[in-house]
Design a protein around this motif. Structure first.
Motif, PDB file in Angstrom:
ATOM      1  N   SER A  37     -12.928 -21.452 -13.321  1.00  0.00           N
ATOM      2  CA  SER A  37     -11.891 -21.841 -14.287  1.00  0.00           C
ATOM      3  C   SER A  37     -10.703 -20.886 -14.216  1.00  0.00           C
ATOM      4  CB  SER A  37     -12.470 -21.853 -15.709  1.00  0.00           C
ATOM      5  OG  SER A  37     -13.453 -22.860 -15.834  1.00  0.00           O
ATOM      6  N   ILE A  41      -6.738 -21.821 -13.417  1.00  0.00           N
ATOM      7  CA  ILE A  41      -5.603 -21.421 -14.245  1.00  0.00           C
ATOM      8  C   ILE A  41      -4.618 -20.585 -13.440  1.00  0.00           C
ATOM      9  CG2 ILE A  41      -4.898 -20.041 -16.235  1.00  0.00           C
ATOM     10  CD1 ILE A  41      -6.155 -22.658 -17.023  1.00  0.00           C
ATOM     11  N   ALA A  50       0.686 -26.962 -15.347  1.00  0.00           N
ATOM     12  CA  ALA A  50      -0.185 -26.693 -16.506  1.00  0.00           C
ATOM     13  C   ALA A  50      -1.154 -27.833 -16.778  1.00  0.00           C
ATOM     14  CB  ALA A  50       0.667 -26.434 -17.745  1.00  0.00           C
ATOM     15  N   THR A  56     -11.688 -26.340 -19.095  1.00  0.00           N
ATOM     16  CA  THR A  56     -11.221 -25.273 -18.205  1.00  0.00           C
ATOM     17  C   THR A  56     -10.544 -24.169 -18.993  1.00  0.00           C
ATOM     18  OG1 THR A  56     -10.911 -26.806 -16.354  1.00  0.00           O
ATOM     19  CG2 THR A  56      -9.711 -24.722 -16.259  1.00  0.00           C
ATOM     20  N   VAL A  57      -9.682 -24.552 -19.927  1.00  0.00           N
ATOM     21  CA  VAL A  57      -8.987 -23.559 -20.748  1.00  0.00           C
ATOM     22  C   VAL A  57      -9.977 -22.781 -21.600  1.00  0.00           C
ATOM     23  CG1 VAL A  57      -7.247 -23.184 -22.529  1.00  0.00           C
ATOM     24  CG2 VAL A  57      -6.885 -24.948 -20.799  1.00  0.00           C
ATOM     25  N   CYS A  60     -11.982 -20.195 -19.818  1.00  0.00           N
ATOM     26  CA  CYS A  60     -11.197 -18.997 -19.498  1.00  0.00           C
ATOM     27  C   CYS A  60     -11.116 -18.062 -20.693  1.00  0.00           C
ATOM     28  CB  CYS A  60      -9.784 -19.383 -19.052  1.00  0.00           C
ATOM     29  SG  CYS A  60      -9.711 -20.080 -17.400  1.00  0.00           S
ATOM     30  N   SER A 134      -7.636 -22.569 -27.261  1.00  0.00           N
ATOM     31  CA  SER A 134      -7.859 -23.595 -26.232  1.00  0.00           C
ATOM     32  C   SER A 134      -7.362 -24.953 -26.710  1.00  0.00           C
ATOM     33  CB  SER A 134      -9.350 -23.679 -25.887  1.00  0.00           C
ATOM     34  OG  SER A 134      -9.835 -22.444 -25.440  1.00  0.00           O
ATOM     35  N   VAL A 137      -3.463 -24.971 -26.696  1.00  0.00           N
ATOM     36  CA  VAL A 137      -2.943 -25.051 -25.330  1.00  0.00           C
ATOM     37  C   VAL A 137      -3.145 -26.459 -24.771  1.00  0.00           C
ATOM     38  CG1 VAL A 137      -3.261 -24.249 -22.954  1.00  0.00           C
ATOM     39  CG2 VAL A 137      -3.216 -22.594 -24.823  1.00  0.00           C
ATOM     40  N   TYR A 138      -4.314 -27.041 -25.030  1.00  0.00           N
ATOM     41  CA  TYR A 138      -4.570 -28.385 -24.517  1.00  0.00           C
ATOM     42  C   TYR A 138      -3.671 -29.421 -25.180  1.00  0.00           C
ATOM     43  CZ  TYR A 138      -7.078 -32.516 -22.963  1.00  0.00           C
ATOM     44  OH  TYR A 138      -7.394 -33.727 -22.393  1.00  0.00           O
ATOM     45  N   ALA A 153       2.898 -24.517 -22.777  1.00  0.00           N
ATOM     46  CA  ALA A 153       1.513 -24.048 -22.677  1.00  0.00           C
ATOM     47  C   ALA A 153       1.460 -22.526 -22.544  1.00  0.00           C
ATOM     48  CB  ALA A 153       0.816 -24.705 -21.494  1.00  0.00           C
ATOM     49  N   ALA A 157      -0.086 -19.965 -25.320  1.00  0.00           N
ATOM     50  CA  ALA A 157      -1.138 -19.014 -24.939  1.00  0.00           C
ATOM     51  C   ALA A 157      -0.711 -17.581 -25.242  1.00  0.00           C
ATOM     52  CB  ALA A 157      -1.466 -19.167 -23.457  1.00  0.00           C
TER      53      ALA A 157
END
Length: 272
Positions: A37, A41, A50, A56-57, A60, A134, A137-138, A153, A157
């Motif tokens: 992951s 990124i 992004a 995945t986010v 991380c 997460s 960001v998503y 994004a 973050a």
């Protein structure tokens, strides 16, 4: 000298005594990370893309991810064992000037409970933050398109990392205050916040800047090693990054506490 410089100076000056306490936790920390992951990124950042999934986010940000969570639990257990000892060493050195390891292992009984509870609180706060970060960001990923998606994004973050640094800075002196003064957990928190009130910005920067630098360096290392398709170096570099940050943040606790409480550090006394 600011907290950052003082903490790093202490770490490098006493590195030979300190790094052994971080060696085993750093090994399991590196094993706990979801490198796949992280590679995704890092590669997307280099490509200014992004488009990533929530999983995945989250993998991380979170330490409890996918199939790597058993290593995270072992890492936590190692921290619960070695952190009381390294904090005892630093406290003893700064309080009386002794850099001897004698008596450090015995201090684990005194420091264990307070350190363990602090780690529980820290992990709980961090995992809740990881879930929220997460999700935000998503949302940015699915709500925007093109270059705006990447920019938003990254900004989200970064903003969440700044928030996390602020949250941790609020109770950064709680543990050293509890272990040095022997106050109850509630009284130690109150005293620590009163002591640091006039220097809160200084402490916040000392927590935030190395944390952001460590995250950026981690992504850079993973991205570069992924580009050259090498595995062993990235694992070693992650261990080194964790060791340095772990030692720095442990030292920062007592550097900031002694300064905020107005106590003289015996390790800084000149010897003639």
């Amino acid at each position: 000298m600011g907290y950052i410089g003082s903490a790093w100076k202490y770490v490098f000056k006493n590195f030979i005594f300190l790094f052994l306490f971080a060696l085993i936790p750093s090994y399991f920390f590196a094993l706990a990370l979801d490198l796949q992951s992280l590679e995704t990124i890092a590669r997307n950042l280099l490509e200014l893309n992004a488009e990533v999934s929530f999983v995945t986010v989250f993998n991380c940000f979170s330490f409890i991810n996918g199939s790597r969570w058993p290593f995270a639990l072992v890492c936590f257990a190692c921290l619960a064992i070695f952190m009381p000892m390294i904090l005892a060493f630093i406290e003893k050195h700064m309080r009386i000037g002794s850099r001897s390891l004698k008596g450090i292992f015995g201090r684990i009984n005194y420091n264990f409970l307070s350190t363990f509870l602090m780690l529980i609180v820290a992990i709980a706060v961090y995992e809740l933050w990881a879930l929220l970060a997460s999700g935000l960001v998503y949302v940015a990923v699915i709500a925007f398109g093109g270059a705006a998606r990447t920019v938003v994004a990254i900004v989200v973050a970064l903003g969440m990392c700044l928030l996390l640094s602020y949250i941790f800075s609020l109770f950064w002196l709680w543990l050293p205050c509890r272990q040095i003064t022997g106050y109850s957990f509630a009284d130690a928190m109150v005293f620590a916040n009163q002591a640091i009130s006039s220097k809160r910005k200084k402490l916040y920067l000392a927590v935030m800047l190395p944390y952001l630098a460590g995250v950026a360096l981690l992504l850079l290392v993973v991205g570069v090693c992924s580009a050259f398709d090498v595995i062993v170096p990235v694992f070693v570099f992650i261990e080194i990054i964790f060791i340095l940050l772990f030692l720095y943040f442990c030292a920062l606790m007592f550097v900031a506490y002694f300064d905020a409480a107005g106590e003289e550090r015996a390790d800084l006394r000149k010897r003639y």
